[in-house]
Design an enzyme around this catalytic site. Structure first.
Site, PDB file in Angstrom:
ATOM      1  N   LYS A 144     -30.385  41.146 -10.331  1.00 44.84           N
ATOM      2  CA  LYS A 144     -29.314  40.933  -9.202  1.00 44.84           C
ATOM      3  C   LYS A 144     -29.144  39.236  -9.336  1.00 44.84           C
ATOM      4  O   LYS A 144     -29.946  38.640  -9.424  1.00 44.84           O
ATOM      5  CB  LYS A 144     -29.757  41.127  -7.965  1.00 44.84           C
ATOM      6  N   SER A 155     -25.046  44.945  -0.533  1.00 48.34           N
ATOM      7  CA  SER A 155     -24.549  43.938  -1.454  1.00 48.34           C
ATOM      8  C   SER A 155     -24.771  43.934  -3.106  1.00 48.34           C
ATOM      9  O   SER A 155     -24.417  43.278  -3.816  1.00 48.34           O
ATOM     10  CB  SER A 155     -24.826  42.420  -1.053  1.00 48.34           C
ATOM     11  N   SER A 174     -29.031  46.229   1.866  1.00 46.63           N
ATOM     12  CA  SER A 174     -28.171  46.266   0.527  1.00 46.63           C
ATOM     13  C   SER A 174     -29.094  46.717  -0.613  1.00 46.63           C
ATOM     14  O   SER A 174     -28.514  46.385  -1.898  1.00 46.63           O
ATOM     15  CB  SER A 174     -27.995  44.587   0.230  1.00 46.63           C
TER      16      SER A 174
HETATM   17  N1  GLN Z   1     -24.226  44.687   4.886  1.00 45.67           N
HETATM   18  C1  GLN Z   1     -25.252  43.825   5.360  1.00 45.67           C
HETATM   19  C2  GLN Z   1     -24.388  42.722   5.542  1.00 45.67           C
HETATM   20  O1  GLN Z   1     -23.315  42.436   5.279  1.00 45.67           O
HETATM   21  C3  GLN Z   1     -26.280  43.899   4.607  1.00 45.67           C
HETATM   22  C4  GLN Z   1     -26.411  42.816   3.483  1.00 45.67           C
HETATM   23  C5  GLN Z   1     -27.594  42.657   2.650  1.00 45.67           C
HETATM   24  O2  GLN Z   1     -28.733  43.626   2.908  1.00 45.67           O
HETATM   25  N2  GLN Z   1     -27.898  41.825   2.074  1.00 45.67           N
HETATM   26  O3  GLN Z   1     -25.119  41.553   6.439  1.00 45.67           O
END
Ligand code: GLN
Length: 496
Positions: A81, A160, A184
């Site tokens: 990532k 994400s 995410s």
């Molecule tokens: N979807 C969540 C957010 O937008 C989680 C993001 C994440 O876990 N990095 O904050």
């Protein structure tokens, strides 16, 4: 072996065996994945590819294999990532503001994976600074899932860690790293028919992981099988003196822990997750998962997590608050992009206006607002108090049960263009995942079935701190009893 799809379709366990018995070389295995990643380039799974280095490393792996000097994941091609700093390799966090940032150091996780013998194919796409649930906020364009709806439109790969799931689900990488601040790893795994594990806070080092919300961020693996997940976690987990929040507890043998029985285990179903408007297919699959665990010898009982309904609002105060502070460092002076101005303030403003995308700006606004002196007590302090009480709720729940079972996400993936247009509806995606981050607990998403429109649905298991082994064990039972075998479903999705 020369048939390339037969190489990309292998699990990590099978690939390690094939390398050991010299059925194929690390070079052949890597080349097959490079070719596949080139074929799937329209999915935009990678922001930066490192194919040449990958080929060189594969040759090196073959030398080690020939000498019998193999490491646990020798020769396994993976995706990283693009939130993990990689020395000498561009690391962008999918933001314009870090568009040409080349870190002078390596994150602990990527270092550990290199030392375990993996071969990185490149840096995978994500939502900008890991803020999002659909990989739509990347400055490098959206990543697409190989899954399509009936009309042939690509779904989002979740977020994400959407580039990571797109790469693994399309057989372009055997596994990938993710980070999970509010879901995410688990939500994109659920959206793409993959296994995703968020470890206990402190289990995997955050050193060199670009920070979003430091008290919630945690790195973990994304794979196609539970066994592969155990192998990846084994390589990633461990105490790190470079991360002050890393916890010094021994790393168990996850493959071994995965193999135990579920006999006598108690599994809790939080009544608060039975939302009134829960989709019938999601609810039915949840019941089926409970049945499967019961048949394996576990006792399923209802439990109460009374404050669960506040998890999402608390998260969307705490995460932006920490983000606004973490992102203050991108000021055009020390890192990445700079847009000049006639004063220092103008330089800051111009740089940040041009460098950050809309979602990141929204989080900075919210975070700055909830931390501002007039509102600090009303929002931030209250959210922290709720967080403390939610941790108590979980303690209470785990005094009655060994694991908690919920759906991973309230819906299957949406198609590109069909995503919720207002941010709050998008935030609802995280309804089942954020509480684990607030409480620092480990969670796993297991591909368990298909929705009414034949798109993937995942089930989530949560465990007490450092019980990742238990997640893998129960997760394996779910995985093995999924409605359609997850690997068959993935191959089918890629054929369409
Ligand atoms: N979807 C969540 C957010 O937008 C989680 C993001 C994440 O876990 N990095 O904050």
């Amino acid at each position: 072996m020369t048939d390339k799809s037969s190489l990309t379709h292998l699990t990590i366990t099978q690939a390690l065996e094939g390398l050991r018995t010299k059925a194929f070389s690390a070079l052949e295995l890597t080349q097959a994945h490079v070719d596949r990643a080139q074929e799937t380039a329209p999915l935009n799974a990678f922001i930066t590819t490192t194919f040449e280095q990958a080929i060189e490393r594969a040759k090196h792996s073959d030398l080690r294999l020939a000498k019998g000097e193999t490491r646990p994941l020798e020769g396994i091609p993976i995706g990283m990532k693009d939130l993990f700093c990689t020395k000498g390799i561009r690391t962008t966090a999918a933001s314009k503001i870090l568009g040409d940032f080349i870190p002078p150091y390596e994150s602990t996780i990527s270092q550990k994976l290199l030392e375990a013998g993996t071969i990185s194919l490149g840096k995978t796409n994500l939502d900008e600074f890991a803020m999002g649930s659909a990989n739509l906020t990347s400055a490098f364009g959206p990543a697409l899932s190989p899954w399509k709806d009936g009309a042939g439109t690509h779904c989002v790969p979740g977020g994400s860690s959407g580039g990571s799931t797109a790469a693994v689900a399309s057989f372009s990488a055997m596994a990938a790293t993710g980070t999970d601040t509010g879901g995410s790893i688990r939500q994109p795994a659920s959206f793409t028919g993959l296994v995703g594990l968020k470890p206990t806070y402190g289990r995997c080092s955050r050193y060199g992981v670009i920070a979003f919300a430091s008290s919630l961020d945690q790195a973990g693996p994304i794979t196609r099988t539970v066994e592969d997940c155990a192998l990846m976690l084994q390589a990633m987990a461990g105490y790190d003196t470079l991360d002050a929040t890393s916890v010094n507890v021994p790393v168990p043998d996850y493959l071994q822990e995965m193999k135990g029985s579920l006999q006598g285990l108690k599994i809790g179903l939080p009544t608060q997750c039975r939302l009134d408007d829960l989709r019938p297919d999601v609810a039915a699959l949840w019941d089926k998962a409970a049945d499967v665990l019961t048949q394996a010898g576990a006792h399923v009982i209802p439990i109460e997590l009374p404050l669960l309904k506040y998890a999402l609002p608390a998260y969307y105060i705490i995460a932006p608050a920490e983000a606004s502070s973490n992102l203050a460092r991108y000021d055009g002076v020390r890192y990445g992009a700079r847009v000049e101005g006639d004063s220092l303030d103008a330089l800051y403003m111009n740089t940040r206006s041009a460098g950050f995308g809309d979602e990141v700006k929204r989080r900075i606004f919210v975070g700055t607002y909830v931390l501002s002196s007039g509102y600090y007590d009303a929002y931030y302090v209250r959210a922290q108090k709720l967080r403390a009480r939610m941790i108590e709720d979980f303690k209470q729940a785990f005094s009655q049960v060994d694991l908690i079972l919920t759906p991973s996400a309230p819906t299957p993936p949406f198609v590109i263009g069909g995503e919720p247009k207002d941010p709050v509806t998008m935030y609802m995606n995280d309804i089942f995942t954020v509480s684990a981050n607030l409480a620092g607990l480990p969670g796993i998403s297991i591909p368990f079935g298909l929705s009414s429109e034949h798109l993937p649905l995942g089930m989530q298991l949560l465990a007490p701190a450092f019980q990742e082994g238990l997640l893998l064990r129960a997760g394996k039972v779910l995985y093995d009893n999924a409605e359609t075998h997850p690997l068959t479903a993935l191959k089918e999705a890629n054929r369409k």
